[in-house]
Write a protein that holds these residues in place. Sequence first.
Motif, PDB file in Angstrom:
ATOM      1  N   SER A  16       0.823  -1.205   0.000  1.00 17.67           N
ATOM      2  CA  SER A  16       0.000   0.000   0.000  1.00 17.67           C
ATOM      3  C   SER A  16       0.860   1.258   0.000  1.00 17.67           C
ATOM      4  N   PHE A  17       2.067   1.154   0.580  1.00 19.26           N
ATOM      5  CA  PHE A  17       2.946   2.309   0.728  1.00 19.26           C
ATOM      6  C   PHE A  17       4.393   1.917   0.459  1.00 19.26           C
ATOM      7  N   SER A  18       5.239   2.930   0.393  1.00 20.55           N
ATOM      8  CA  SER A  18       6.681   2.718   0.307  1.00 20.55           C
ATOM      9  C   SER A  18       7.253   2.743   1.716  1.00 20.55           C
ATOM     10  N   SER A  19       8.546   2.404   1.833  1.00 18.91           N
ATOM     11  CA  SER A  19       9.181   2.404   3.150  1.00 18.91           C
ATOM     12  C   SER A  19      10.675   2.679   3.026  1.00 18.91           C
ATOM     13  N   THR A  20      11.290   2.925   4.171  1.00 16.17           N
ATOM     14  CA  THR A  20      12.744   2.989   4.253  1.00 16.17           C
ATOM     15  C   THR A  20      13.169   1.965   5.294  1.00 16.17           C
ATOM     16  N   ILE A  58      16.570  -9.763   6.147  1.00 12.98           N
ATOM     17  CA  ILE A  58      16.834  -9.254   7.490  1.00 12.98           C
ATOM     18  C   ILE A  58      17.094  -7.749   7.422  1.00 12.98           C
ATOM     19  N   HIS A  59      16.251  -7.001   8.129  1.00  6.74           N
ATOM     20  CA  HIS A  59      16.304  -5.540   8.071  1.00  6.74           C
ATOM     21  C   HIS A  59      15.603  -4.932   9.287  1.00  6.74           C
ATOM     22  N   VAL A  60      15.776  -3.624   9.433  1.00  5.11           N
ATOM     23  CA  VAL A  60      15.044  -2.833  10.415  1.00  5.11           C
ATOM     24  C   VAL A  60      14.324  -1.742   9.633  1.00  5.11           C
ATOM     25  N   THR A  61      13.036  -1.654   9.780  1.00  4.87           N
ATOM     26  CA  THR A  61      12.284  -0.610   9.098  1.00  4.87           C
ATOM     27  C   THR A  61      12.538   0.732   9.791  1.00  4.87           C
ATOM     28  N   VAL A  62      12.869   1.738   8.989  1.00  3.89           N
ATOM     29  CA  VAL A  62      13.020   3.095   9.519  1.00  3.89           C
ATOM     30  C   VAL A  62      11.636   3.742   9.546  1.00  3.89           C
ATOM     31  N   LEU A  63      10.915   3.668   8.415  1.00  2.00           N
ATOM     32  CA  LEU A  63       9.539   4.165   8.370  1.00  2.00           C
ATOM     33  C   LEU A  63       8.784   3.488   7.240  1.00  2.00           C
ATOM     34  N   ALA A  68       5.747   8.536  -1.060  1.00  4.59           N
ATOM     35  CA  ALA A  68       6.677   8.673  -2.201  1.00  4.59           C
ATOM     36  C   ALA A  68       6.691   7.385  -3.021  1.00  4.59           C
ATOM     37  N   THR A  69       6.731   7.550  -4.332  1.00  3.11           N
ATOM     38  CA  THR A  69       6.785   6.377  -5.209  1.00  3.11           C
ATOM     39  C   THR A  69       8.159   6.200  -5.844  1.00  3.11           C
ATOM     40  N   THR A  70       9.000   7.218  -5.723  1.00  6.49           N
ATOM     41  CA  THR A  70      10.366   7.157  -6.241  1.00  6.49           C
ATOM     42  C   THR A  70      11.323   7.618  -5.138  1.00  6.49           C
ATOM     43  N   PRO A  71      12.593   7.283  -5.243  1.00 10.07           N
ATOM     44  CA  PRO A  71      13.531   7.611  -4.166  1.00 10.07           C
ATOM     45  C   PRO A  71      13.979   9.069  -4.087  1.00 10.07           C
ATOM     46  N   GLU A  72      13.617   9.908  -5.041  1.00  8.62           N
ATOM     47  CA  GLU A  72      14.138  11.277  -5.068  1.00  8.62           C
ATOM     48  C   GLU A  72      13.851  12.059  -3.780  1.00  8.62           C
ATOM     49  N   THR A  73      12.637  12.048  -3.311  1.00  6.55           N
ATOM     50  CA  THR A  73      12.275  12.770  -2.089  1.00  6.55           C
ATOM     51  C   THR A  73      13.016  12.191  -0.889  1.00  6.55           C
ATOM     52  N   ILE A  74      13.162  10.901  -0.881  1.00  8.02           N
ATOM     53  CA  ILE A  74      13.816  10.211   0.227  1.00  8.02           C
ATOM     54  C   ILE A  74      15.313  10.547   0.243  1.00  8.02           C
ATOM     55  N   LYS A  75      15.919  10.658  -0.937  1.00  6.76           N
ATOM     56  CA  LYS A  75      17.350  10.995  -1.029  1.00  6.76           C
ATOM     57  C   LYS A  75      17.646  12.298  -0.307  1.00  6.76           C
ATOM     58  N   SER A 167      10.068   0.882  -2.719  1.00 10.41           N
ATOM     59  CA  SER A 167       8.810   1.425  -3.246  1.00 10.41           C
ATOM     60  C   SER A 167       7.668   0.452  -2.985  1.00 10.41           C
ATOM     61  N   LYS A 168       6.459   0.941  -3.153  1.00 13.62           N
ATOM     62  CA  LYS A 168       5.313   0.044  -2.923  1.00 13.62           C
ATOM     63  C   LYS A 168       5.274  -1.091  -3.933  1.00 13.62           C
ATOM     64  N   THR A 169       5.999  -0.955  -5.044  1.00 14.51           N
ATOM     65  CA  THR A 169       6.105  -2.060  -6.007  1.00 14.51           C
ATOM     66  C   THR A 169       7.334  -2.924  -5.721  1.00 14.51           C
ATOM     67  N   ARG A 170       7.991  -2.660  -4.572  1.00 14.69           N
ATOM     68  CA  ARG A 170       9.122  -3.428  -4.065  1.00 14.69           C
ATOM     69  C   ARG A 170      10.428  -3.212  -4.834  1.00 14.69           C
ATOM     70  N   VAL A 171      10.544  -2.098  -5.527  1.00 15.20           N
ATOM     71  CA  VAL A 171      11.803  -1.739  -6.167  1.00 15.20           C
ATOM     72  C   VAL A 171      12.641  -1.073  -5.089  1.00 15.20           C
ATOM     73  N   LYS A 172      13.868  -1.569  -4.896  1.00 12.76           N
ATOM     74  CA  LYS A 172      14.716  -1.081  -3.817  1.00 12.76           C
ATOM     75  C   LYS A 172      15.858  -0.217  -4.362  1.00 12.76           C
ATOM     76  N   THR A 173      16.108   0.890  -3.647  1.00 18.84           N
ATOM     77  CA  THR A 173      17.199   1.798  -3.986  1.00 18.84           C
ATOM     78  C   THR A 173      17.994   2.064  -2.727  1.00 18.84           C
ATOM     79  N   LYS A 174      19.289   1.751  -2.760  1.00 16.81           N
ATOM     80  CA  LYS A 174      20.175   1.986  -1.621  1.00 16.81           C
ATOM     81  C   LYS A 174      20.623   3.442  -1.649  1.00 16.81           C
ATOM     82  N   LEU A 175      20.459   4.135  -0.510  1.00 15.41           N
ATOM     83  CA  LEU A 175      20.808   5.531  -0.389  1.00 15.41           C
ATOM     84  C   LEU A 175      21.917   5.694   0.634  1.00 15.41           C
TER      85      LEU A 175
END
Length: 177
Positions: A16-20, A58-63, A68-75, A167-175
Amino acid sequence: MDFKEWFLLEAKKEHSFSSTQIDFDANDSKKILSWSYRNIPQGKLVHNDNAEGRETNIHVTVLYGLHATTPETIKKAATKIKPFHIKLGKISKFEAAGYDVIKIEIISSDLMKANKIMAKLSHTNKYKDYSPHCTIAYVKKGSCDHLLGKEVFKGLTIPVKSITFSSKTRVKTKLPL
């Protein structure tokens, strides 16, 4: 439908949403997964729409809940976070309707700050408080209570040099931080 078929279908579903999140490196992931396989039998796992059984990423969710649907805002937000460390704590659980979530407590004031930075972005959150943790498995209610309080990973320190936007479509971008 067997578990493999179910898991492949689940992996294709959109969230439903994206995450970090903070992804653990291969060595630390292996320690946690090995412990999970040794201590949580397959027969205690729960597989349904809300739970996937054993956590293998294995991970820890930050939020979770980012719009956001793309990593630009998150960057841009990630530039406000400096590299830090997290410490692993005791084995504990969350109780959900119909199953328990076995997890490792995470201790880090810097992680709490990272969550607050991400929470300034547009998001939806149904939880009042941030409770950082590393999910190990989704199990039948009460079936793993004997593991609670164990200090198997207590004090293990994980360096955090990047966060991952998922992303909510499970595309991952390492920042990088």
